[in-house]
Design a protein around this motif. Sequence first.
Motif, PDB file in Angstrom:
ATOM      1  N   TRP A  10     -16.150  48.895  43.196  1.00 53.32           N
ATOM      2  CA  TRP A  10     -14.905  48.322  43.706  1.00 53.32           C
ATOM      3  C   TRP A  10     -14.263  49.302  44.671  1.00 53.32           C
ATOM      4  CZ3 TRP A  10     -15.688  49.727  38.619  1.00 53.32           C
ATOM      5  CH2 TRP A  10     -15.015  50.873  38.182  1.00 53.32           C
ATOM      6  N   GLY A  11     -13.299  48.789  45.421  1.00 50.03           N
ATOM      7  CA  GLY A  11     -12.616  49.648  46.379  1.00 50.03           C
ATOM      8  C   GLY A  11     -11.609  48.853  47.199  1.00 50.03           C
ATOM      9  N   ALA A  12     -10.974  49.537  48.066  1.00 51.80           N
ATOM     10  CA  ALA A  12      -9.974  48.925  48.951  1.00 51.80           C
ATOM     11  C   ALA A  12      -9.990  49.670  50.273  1.00 51.80           C
ATOM     12  CB  ALA A  12      -8.587  48.974  48.326  1.00 51.80           C
ATOM     13  N   GLN A  13      -9.685  48.925  51.331  1.00 54.24           N
ATOM     14  CA  GLN A  13      -9.679  49.511  52.665  1.00 54.24           C
ATOM     15  C   GLN A  13      -8.515  48.925  53.455  1.00 54.24           C
ATOM     16  OE1 GLN A  13     -13.238  48.831  54.882  1.00 54.24           O
ATOM     17  NE2 GLN A  13     -12.657  50.150  56.595  1.00 54.24           N
ATOM     18  N   ALA A  14      -7.763  49.783  54.086  1.00 54.45           N
ATOM     19  CA  ALA A  14      -6.629  49.367  54.909  1.00 54.45           C
ATOM     20  C   ALA A  14      -6.963  49.599  56.370  1.00 54.45           C
ATOM     21  CB  ALA A  14      -5.363  50.122  54.524  1.00 54.45           C
ATOM     22  N   SER A  15      -6.592  48.640  57.199  1.00 53.62           N
ATOM     23  CA  SER A  15      -6.821  48.745  58.644  1.00 53.62           C
ATOM     24  C   SER A  15      -5.591  48.239  59.378  1.00 53.62           C
ATOM     25  CB  SER A  15      -8.064  47.952  59.066  1.00 53.62           C
ATOM     26  OG  SER A  15      -7.902  46.587  58.759  1.00 53.62           O
ATOM     27  N   TRP A  16      -5.364  48.786  60.542  1.00 52.83           N
ATOM     28  CA  TRP A  16      -4.168  48.434  61.311  1.00 52.83           C
ATOM     29  C   TRP A  16      -4.525  48.479  62.783  1.00 52.83           C
ATOM     30  CZ3 TRP A  16       1.246  51.296  61.110  1.00 52.83           C
ATOM     31  CH2 TRP A  16       2.215  50.451  61.683  1.00 52.83           C
ATOM     32  N   ASN A  17      -4.442  47.326  63.415  1.00 48.96           N
ATOM     33  CA  ASN A  17      -4.680  47.245  64.851  1.00 48.96           C
ATOM     34  C   ASN A  17      -3.362  47.538  65.565  1.00 48.96           C
ATOM     35  OD1 ASN A  17      -5.427  46.647  67.462  1.00 48.96           O
ATOM     36  ND2 ASN A  17      -6.428  44.697  66.946  1.00 48.96           N
ATOM     37  N   LEU A  18      -3.232  48.739  66.054  1.00 53.98           N
ATOM     38  CA  LEU A  18      -1.968  49.148  66.654  1.00 53.98           C
ATOM     39  C   LEU A  18      -1.677  48.419  67.957  1.00 53.98           C
ATOM     40  CD1 LEU A  18      -2.125  52.996  66.010  1.00 53.98           C
ATOM     41  CD2 LEU A  18      -0.876  51.264  64.711  1.00 53.98           C
ATOM     42  N   LEU A  19      -2.732  47.907  68.624  1.00 51.86           N
ATOM     43  CA  LEU A  19      -2.487  47.187  69.874  1.00 51.86           C
ATOM     44  C   LEU A  19      -1.707  45.898  69.630  1.00 51.86           C
ATOM     45  CD1 LEU A  19      -5.890  47.625  71.750  1.00 51.86           C
ATOM     46  CD2 LEU A  19      -3.734  48.854  72.127  1.00 51.86           C
ATOM     47  N   LYS A  20      -1.854  45.287  68.432  1.00 55.38           N
ATOM     48  CA  LYS A  20      -1.095  44.089  68.128  1.00 55.38           C
ATOM     49  C   LYS A  20       0.406  44.361  68.108  1.00 55.38           C
ATOM     50  CE  LYS A  20      -4.573  41.275  67.459  1.00 55.38           C
ATOM     51  NZ  LYS A  20      -4.805  40.070  68.292  1.00 55.38           N
ATOM     52  N   VAL A  21       0.785  45.596  67.764  1.00 51.03           N
ATOM     53  CA  VAL A  21       2.201  45.949  67.744  1.00 51.03           C
ATOM     54  C   VAL A  21       2.788  45.890  69.148  1.00 51.03           C
ATOM     55  CG1 VAL A  21       3.868  47.749  67.146  1.00 51.03           C
ATOM     56  CG2 VAL A  21       1.849  47.383  65.711  1.00 51.03           C
ATOM     57  N   PHE A  22       2.021  46.361  70.124  1.00 52.13           N
ATOM     58  CA  PHE A  22       2.498  46.338  71.507  1.00 52.13           C
ATOM     59  C   PHE A  22       2.404  44.934  72.112  1.00 52.13           C
ATOM     60  CE2 PHE A  22       0.905  50.647  70.687  1.00 52.13           C
ATOM     61  CZ  PHE A  22       2.028  51.400  70.984  1.00 52.13           C
ATOM     62  N   GLN A  23       1.510  44.084  71.570  1.00 50.41           N
ATOM     63  CA  GLN A  23       1.379  42.730  72.089  1.00 50.41           C
ATOM     64  C   GLN A  23       2.450  41.787  71.542  1.00 50.41           C
ATOM     65  OE1 GLN A  23      -2.568  41.418  71.143  1.00 50.41           O
ATOM     66  NE2 GLN A  23      -3.577  42.927  72.459  1.00 50.41           N
ATOM     67  N   TYR A  24       3.079  42.159  70.433  1.00 51.46           N
ATOM     68  CA  TYR A  24       4.025  41.257  69.781  1.00 51.46           C
ATOM     69  C   TYR A  24       5.208  40.869  70.677  1.00 51.46           C
ATOM     70  CZ  TYR A  24       7.400  39.406  66.454  1.00 51.46           C
ATOM     71  OH  TYR A  24       8.316  38.617  65.823  1.00 51.46           O
ATOM     72  N   PRO A  25       5.856  41.787  71.403  1.00 48.46           N
ATOM     73  CA  PRO A  25       6.979  41.355  72.259  1.00 48.46           C
ATOM     74  C   PRO A  25       6.572  40.321  73.289  1.00 48.46           C
ATOM     75  CG  PRO A  25       7.028  43.729  71.968  1.00 48.46           C
ATOM     76  CD  PRO A  25       5.718  43.261  71.416  1.00 48.46           C
ATOM     77  N   GLN A  26       5.389  40.502  73.905  1.00 49.27           N
ATOM     78  CA  GLN A  26       4.937  39.529  74.892  1.00 49.27           C
ATOM     79  C   GLN A  26       4.584  38.200  74.231  1.00 49.27           C
ATOM     80  OE1 GLN A  26       5.103  40.128  78.125  1.00 49.27           O
ATOM     81  NE2 GLN A  26       4.457  38.025  78.568  1.00 49.27           N
TER      82      GLN A  26
END
Length: 599
Positions: free
Chosen positions: A379-395
């Motif tokens: 078993w296990g867990a993995q976290a991922s974060w696409n930081l480009l989505k943060v900059f795309q959110y305002p647009q």
Amino acid sequence: MQLTTLIFLDRGFGAFMAQRCSEGVRTYQSICSQLCRFGMALKSLLLLSTALIIAGCTVVPKPLDELALSKIANSNLSRVVAAQEPVSGSIDVYEATARALKYNLDQRVELMQEAVNLQELNLATYQGLPNLVVNSGYTGRDNVLASSSTSVLTNQQSLEPSTSTDKNMLDSDITLSWNVLDFGLSYVRAQQAADKVMMQREARRKALNRIVEDVRTAYWRAIASEKLLSRLNSLEGKTRRAIADSRALAAERQTSPIVALTHERELLEIRRDAQQIEGELRIARSQLAALMNVPPNSHFRLSSERTRMGKPPVDVDPSRLIRVAIMNRPEVRDVAYRLRSNEKELDAALLEMLPGLDVFVGPSVSTNSFLYNDNWVGWGAQASWNLLKVFQYPQKKKLVASQAELLDQRSLALTMAIMTQVYVSRARYVHAQKELSTAGELKSVQHRLLDQIAASTTTEQTSEQTLIREEMNTVVSDVRYDLAYANLQNAYGNIYASIGLDAYPPVDIERASVSEIKDALRRTWVGRGDLTTVLAQADAAATQSALQSPPDATSKLTTGSVSTVKPYAAVMTAPETSVVQEVATPGRVIKVSTTSLRD
């Protein structure tokens, strides 16, 4: 002597070495030449293989041959009218409408599209479930996978070659994984898929209402066409003989040429008018057959029995009818669902900006004999974060806001068009009533005139040419009356279409028979006219919306409908006559506003 011998030996050794070097050079050159030839052959072989692979994978356009096209044609022709109830007896307007609702291919396309959207919704609901992946693999090699270690301090081998893997292994595992972010996105996408289903249902409502309206128009025009053609055929021979007699009398000087030509001109003008009407009505029967999904060359009889109409809401306050229209028209509901789906897009963009957490668990098993534990649960867990989505959110947020403004303006444009249609449909019905009344009076006068002329012809006080002329005038007057009645029927149905009331009964069209749909249609259309319940529901919804909405709100999205406040202010206080006078006189404007919503 020894020196001479040494010199000789040295020279012999030099010659021997030179010979050997020369042979070595030749051998090296020969090997290089062979390697070059082998390299060229290998290069040619690789190029040839690559060319063959590319040629084998190249796809070229291949048109359908005559045999395939013939099979498609046979299949379509055999299935286009299959599984339909046969036509028996005369068809009245209710049966024609029932057949169109059940068998019309356009509405079946809309129905199949709705079924596809429902399947997409069902599929979207599964996207939020965890992933259960089963893996099984076999690996093998011709020798042992062995390795040794080298000390990083002494750079000497510290372990003799060893292995911990069998040459042949079979590994299997079952992994259950769940991405929390994907679950949230799948829920939003499922809501959007549900809105898409509702949009398609409104599109089908619009298609069914359009089919009913087209059937009513084509049916009564087909009735008028049949009457016109049958009576024109009976008068065609008399008309030709009358024209020939008039020309003969003029040629024999038995009558004045002016009188003869006048009679001939009148007959030809009446025939021209009748032919113009015939040209407009001749295709009505084919159109009706296409709407009922009946082959155009089919022989079916139409019943000319007049249907009883309820009292249309021409005396109801137009502001109340407009509110009913805005709440029920499929065009406005479609925009409302699109607006609600667009709001979900902003939620999806917000979820995409968040980090994702992937949790997994599952058992594994291996046939590797060197393993101490050949089966285990991991078993296990993995976290991922696409930081480009943060900059795309305002647009993305700006895009969603722009689409919302576009949909809002489209809703306002539809509101204005629907307001105009409500007024135009009422004015059109009143005008159609006047046209029918005038056509009825002309028909009555023409029949009385024909009776008088027929009596005068019997006593030889009137010529046969005059009698034939009035008989043709009578045919034209009767057909114009039938056309006026068809226009009245169309205007009557258009009033209810403009306020968004369905022209078909609430029955399961796919499972009900033609006779069941026909009876339900008769009850629906005969009972039309009493809008007390519908208006009361609209008034109650308006009161509740006014209590829940802020004073400055222009619109509020509710479940399945849009309740609008400001756009109706001008309509509620505007006098009815001003709008009717503005839109009733220019016929071109009326056609544009009606067609824009039908398409």
